[in-house]
Design an enzyme around this catalytic site. Sequence first.
Site, PDB file in Angstrom:
ATOM      1  N   GLU A   1      38.695 -14.925 -33.341  1.00 40.80           N
ATOM      2  CA  GLU A   1      38.492 -15.946 -32.300  1.00 40.80           C
ATOM      3  C   GLU A   1      37.030 -15.964 -31.870  1.00 40.80           C
ATOM      4  O   GLU A   1      36.607 -15.082 -31.124  1.00 40.80           O
ATOM      5  CB  GLU A   1      39.327 -15.615 -31.052  1.00 40.80           C
ATOM      6  CG  GLU A   1      40.805 -15.759 -31.207  1.00 40.80           C
ATOM      7  CD  GLU A   1      41.477 -16.033 -29.863  1.00 40.80           C
ATOM      8  OE1 GLU A   1      42.334 -16.917 -29.830  1.00 40.80           O
ATOM      9  OE2 GLU A   1      41.123 -15.395 -28.846  1.00 40.80           O
TER      10      GLU A   1
ATOM     11  N   GLY B   1      40.355 -23.052 -29.500  1.00 40.03           N
ATOM     12  CA  GLY B   1      40.294 -24.525 -29.536  1.00 40.03           C
ATOM     13  C   GLY B   1      41.356 -25.183 -30.395  1.00 40.03           C
ATOM     14  O   GLY B   1      41.302 -26.394 -30.641  1.00 40.03           O
TER      15      GLY B   1
ATOM     16  N   HIS C   1      41.300  -8.832 -26.647  1.00 40.12           N
ATOM     17  CA  HIS C   1      41.013 -10.265 -26.520  1.00 40.12           C
ATOM     18  C   HIS C   1      39.616 -10.433 -25.917  1.00 40.12           C
ATOM     19  O   HIS C   1      39.181  -9.596 -25.131  1.00 40.12           O
ATOM     20  CB  HIS C   1      42.072 -10.928 -25.629  1.00 40.12           C
ATOM     21  CG  HIS C   1      41.985 -12.425 -25.649  1.00 40.12           C
ATOM     22  ND1 HIS C   1      41.082 -13.122 -24.874  1.00 40.12           N
ATOM     23  CD2 HIS C   1      42.654 -13.347 -26.363  1.00 40.12           C
ATOM     24  CE1 HIS C   1      41.213 -14.413 -25.115  1.00 40.12           C
ATOM     25  NE2 HIS C   1      42.159 -14.580 -26.028  1.00 40.12           N
TER      26      HIS C   1
ATOM     27  N   ILE D   1      36.556 -20.698 -27.456  1.00 34.97           N
ATOM     28  CA  ILE D   1      37.806 -20.518 -26.711  1.00 34.97           C
ATOM     29  C   ILE D   1      37.873 -21.495 -25.531  1.00 34.97           C
ATOM     30  O   ILE D   1      36.920 -21.625 -24.771  1.00 34.97           O
ATOM     31  CB  ILE D   1      37.945 -19.050 -26.220  1.00 34.97           C
ATOM     32  CG1 ILE D   1      38.139 -18.125 -27.421  1.00 34.97           C
ATOM     33  CG2 ILE D   1      39.058 -18.905 -25.207  1.00 34.97           C
ATOM     34  CD1 ILE D   1      38.236 -16.645 -27.076  1.00 34.97           C
TER      35      ILE D   1
ATOM     36  N   LYS E   1      47.951 -16.660 -21.125  1.00 32.85           N
ATOM     37  CA  LYS E   1      46.775 -16.329 -20.294  1.00 32.85           C
ATOM     38  C   LYS E   1      47.175 -16.149 -18.819  1.00 32.85           C
ATOM     39  O   LYS E   1      48.214 -15.562 -18.521  1.00 32.85           O
ATOM     40  CB  LYS E   1      45.670 -17.365 -20.478  1.00 32.85           C
ATOM     41  CG  LYS E   1      45.131 -17.352 -21.916  1.00 32.85           C
ATOM     42  CD  LYS E   1      43.725 -17.858 -22.047  1.00 32.85           C
ATOM     43  CE  LYS E   1      43.259 -17.657 -23.484  1.00 32.85           C
ATOM     44  NZ  LYS E   1      41.895 -18.075 -23.739  1.00 32.85           N
TER      45      LYS E   1
ATOM     46  N   SER F   1      45.264 -22.950 -24.354  1.00 31.10           N
ATOM     47  CA  SER F   1      45.165 -24.188 -23.575  1.00 31.10           C
ATOM     48  C   SER F   1      45.763 -25.410 -24.279  1.00 31.10           C
ATOM     49  O   SER F   1      46.346 -26.265 -23.613  1.00 31.10           O
ATOM     50  CB  SER F   1      43.712 -24.459 -23.187  1.00 31.10           C
ATOM     51  OG  SER F   1      42.882 -24.446 -24.328  1.00 31.10           O
TER      52      SER F   1
END
Length: 214
Positions: A134, A172, A86, A139, A8, A194
């Site tokens: 996704e 997630g 995305h 997210i 990202k 993340s």
Amino acid sequence: MLFFINFKAYEESTGSEALRLIRSIEREFGNNKSIILVLNPLDSMMETKLVKFAQTAEPQEAGPYTGHIPIGLLRKYSYSGVMLNHSEHRIGFEEIGESVKIASKLGLTTLVCAADLNEVAKLIPLEPDYVAYEPPELIGGDISVSTAKPEIIGKAVKLLEGTGSKLVVGAGIKNKNDVHVSKTLGAEGILVASGVVKSPKPIKVIIEMMKEVS
Ligand code: G3P
């Protein structure tokens, strides 16, 4: 099972921090082909023995384009593939189609993101190598797609059966249980950001996740 790690545009995973993270992944995993780094375009010059994807690119050859990221240039920067559409960088259906065509012609692997089952189905005729399911609302959050939407993962796997596209799931994803559930439901890969790049111990997280599928 493939591990797409989307860097990202976090402070922790761009510029010198991206390089540090890449080198520590290499130290631990060498050139393990199951790990795919999905890099910010600003970090396109980073060299690595790991597989690299671009976070997005546009359906253009090299040429008179200013401020664009032509798919035609990705090989020059040692990319093996490109992620498209995305949730944080949506593009139109036609652009996805054109991009997949150009990328395939150049031998680049395509990973196209879909926000729901309808979109998964819509992408099938475009024949991307991977479709990443996704759900946007999950997210970056604490509840993973594998916890919140296991039935949709199963349905997406079924939809893609017999097509040239394989399912990747993301949103997630944080631990080995998420990987285990995704794999059991038939996904061929996970797409994580993340949970890895913002973790104080990203390598530990990847090791745990990789154990689950080895
Ligand atoms: O591309 C991966 C992504 O959108 C999921 O993000 O932070 O929920 O792992 P995250």
